[in-house]
Structure formats: structure tokens, C-alpha cells
Design a protein around this motif. Sequence first.
Motif, mmCIF file in Angstrom:
data_model
loop_
_atom_site.group_PDB
_atom_site.id
_atom_site.type_symbol
_atom_site.label_atom_id
_atom_site.label_comp_id
_atom_site.label_asym_id
_atom_site.label_seq_id
_atom_site.Cartn_x
_atom_site.Cartn_y
_atom_site.Cartn_z
ATOM 1 N N THR A 1 -3.884 5.517 0.962
ATOM 2 C CA THR A 1 -4.888 5.504 1.718
ATOM 3 C C THR A 1 -5.692 4.301 1.415
ATOM 4 O O THR A 1 -6.178 4.867 -0.072
ATOM 5 C CB THR A 1 -5.823 7.312 1.769
ATOM 6 N N LEU A 2 -6.274 3.428 1.696
ATOM 7 C CA LEU A 2 -7.211 2.772 1.540
ATOM 8 C C LEU A 2 -9.032 3.375 1.682
ATOM 9 O O LEU A 2 -8.850 3.970 3.371
ATOM 10 C CB LEU A 2 -7.103 1.272 1.839
ATOM 11 N N ASN B 1 -2.738 -2.032 6.399
ATOM 12 C CA ASN B 1 -2.517 -1.454 5.004
ATOM 13 C C ASN B 1 -0.902 -1.965 5.271
ATOM 14 O O ASN B 1 -0.614 -0.980 5.084
ATOM 15 C CB ASN B 1 -3.122 0.026 4.631
ATOM 16 N N THR C 1 0.756 -1.494 2.104
ATOM 17 C CA THR C 1 0.885 0.047 0.701
ATOM 18 C C THR C 1 0.486 1.052 1.873
ATOM 19 O O THR C 1 1.021 1.760 2.629
ATOM 20 C CB THR C 1 -0.311 0.128 -0.370
ATOM 21 N N LEU D 1 -12.840 0.438 2.873
ATOM 22 C CA LEU D 1 -12.460 -1.152 2.989
ATOM 23 C C LEU D 1 -13.642 -1.230 3.432
ATOM 24 O O LEU D 1 -13.886 -1.227 4.570
ATOM 25 C CB LEU D 1 -11.242 -0.837 3.370
ATOM 26 N N VAL E 1 -3.276 -6.109 1.497
ATOM 27 C CA VAL E 1 -3.942 -5.800 3.556
ATOM 28 C C VAL E 1 -3.545 -7.229 3.381
ATOM 29 O O VAL E 1 -3.764 -8.049 3.432
ATOM 30 C CB VAL E 1 -5.454 -5.665 3.126
ATOM 31 N N TYR F 1 -11.796 -2.985 -1.293
ATOM 32 C CA TYR F 1 -11.022 -1.295 -1.186
ATOM 33 C C TYR F 1 -10.627 -1.388 -2.418
ATOM 34 O O TYR F 1 -10.770 -1.325 -3.726
ATOM 35 C CB TYR F 1 -10.046 -1.537 -0.641
#
Length: 371
Positions: free
Chosen positions: A285-286, A280, A282, A289, A259, A338
Motif C-alpha cells: 500500500t502506497l 500501483n 506493487t 502519494l 508506479v 510516496y
Amino acid sequence: MKSGRVFRGALWIIGEYALDIPANEEPTEEPKKESAKSSAPSRRVLADGTYATESAFSASVAQSKIDAVKSNANRPPLRNLILNGDFFVASALASALTKLVLRYGELGAPDRARNSLRSEAMLIMTSIVRVGRSEFVTARIDEDSAERVTACIRILSGTYGHSLDPVFLADTRRAFAQLVEVERASVAKAKSKTRKATVASHADDLITFRHLKSKRAVGDVSDEYDLDLTRATGAADKGSDLASKLNRVVQLTGFSDPVYAEAYVTVHQFDILMDILIVNQTSDTLQNLTVEFTTMGDLKLAERPTPYTIGPHGYHSVKANIKVSSTETGIIFGNIVYDGPSAVDMNCVILNDIHVDIMDYIKPSTCTEQQ
């Protein structure tokens, strides 16, 4: 005159503004007087142009001759500068002599006088080059000065014909005139910039008092801070340019973290507004957070953190408001929390510290005599 810079200026003036025949003949009168005096039987002239008695000349001690030449006793300032290694003055002397000889020929002088002046100038230049490569000087002549003096000798000897005469007689003065014009233009431009008055605020600008606004008219929190009372003092919108905004951006996480976060910090007297950008990095789905902050010093969080959900490679903007109770240096630190792939896992990214300096609270102002 004993300074090389003064000698260079004087030689340039003589070479440029000696415009008649008497002015061109005057610089060479003194060497002729010295040569007349040297014909006395009781004195002898050494190879470097200095005088010596018959007994001193007859003593063939090479080291004593060198010491006599290097001594500063009864030595003219110009010769002293050349023997001390200031051959920039020697190149200025060669250029001035070349201008005098060329202009002397254009003024319609007799051929005998013109050839005599030309040969005398060439003798002085060759003597400069010879003494610069001898052991009588403290420092040998550099290649640039030797090349300049040699070029002047070739011009006077007629190697290049009359093709380079306008360079010495007209182009140098024209280049100096252009240099003076450029300097005058730069000085005038600098004066116009200092005299130009900048209007901080116009007479018909609106003054918005945020404490007098109703809750319905407040709208977004960012609009409230943009309409700060600093507009009334004429200090508004000074930091709204791009450079000022970039200086206030603080990087909170690294580029390799899952992040990425950075904050734009704005200080308004007793409030600190942070506009935080969360990215984000990555492919997941975070969820949940949360940006959690903790303060050290006389700082207090005005809002509780709110959880967010950011999609893969998505971003979100978070605003945080911190109240200041005193103008002291404070530190804001925190982390981003998160949920992981499973409900039990929880990830945490530590944020960099944000230092709030006391200089951020100080604003320039003026004070009248009555105050």
C-alpha cells in the motif's frame, strides 16, 4: 509513334475492334509490299529482315552485320522497340495477331486466305522469339514474354483446339469492360464523398458559456472543460473520438517502475487540464502519494498537490490544472513521491517531460471580407 505504351494501346485496339474481313487483312498488306520489293535483284534481305546491297551482303563479316542491325538508321519504330529490349510490346503484338487470325476465321474467310494469314502471323511470332534470344538485341527476351508469344503460336497451330478462342475473342473485352466500370464507380464514389456536406453544429444546439455559469452549476472541473466555448465556433467534439484521445495520451513513467502514470493532456486556450492515471504495480500500500509538477515558461500551477493512498495493484485518477499566461512553448516536469515501509524512507519516481507546443493554442477559423 515511338512510345512503347502507345504501341501497346494501338495494338490492343486493332486486335479488339477489327471486326470485318478488310480490317483484318489491312495490317498484313504492308509486309507483303515489302516482300515484293525485296525480290529485286539489286537488293538482298538479311536474316533479321533488313535490306542490304549485294556488296554488303557478300562481305562475310559477322561484326559488321551485328552493327548494321543495331544501328537506328532506317529502322521502323516497332522493330526499334523490339530490338532495344521492349518485349512487352512484342507480346502485345503476338496477342493482337492471334485475335486477328481467330476472328478472320470466324468471319467465313476462305481456307487458303485464312491459312496464309495464320502462317504469316506464326512466322512473325517465331521471328520475335528467335531475335529475342540472339545477339542482335540489347537485352534478351524475358521468360514471361517468351512464354506469352509461345502460347500464341501454339493456339494458332491448333495445339489446344478451339477451347481458348473465346478467351481472346470475348473474355478480354469483357474484362476491360469490368475494369472500366470499377474505375467509374471509384470516381463516382470519390466525387460523392467530396460533395457530401458535414454539419458542424445544428441550429438548435445549446451554447454554454462557462464564465456565466454559477458556482453551484459548475460541478466537476472536467464538465467545465467539456463545455468549452469551442462549441460555439463549430469546432467542438471533433477531438472526442478515440483516435484523437489516444494521440493526446503522454506516458509519464515506464512499465517497470513501481508506479505507472500516464496523462491525458487537453489544451483550452489559456488552461491546460491534465487527467493523470496512477497505477500501483506493487503488492504494498502506497501512502502519502503525491504528484508534484514544476513548470518552465509562462505556465503556472493552479492547485497544490494532494496526497493519496493507493492499495496494492490499485489505481487512482488525479486532475491537475495549469494556467497559461502567454502562447509560448512550455515544459511541464515533475515526480511522484510516496512513503516507504518505514516512516523515514521516501521513494521518488521521476516523470517524463510534457512539452506544450504553441500549435496546441492555434485553432482553425474563417474570416469574412468585412473583417
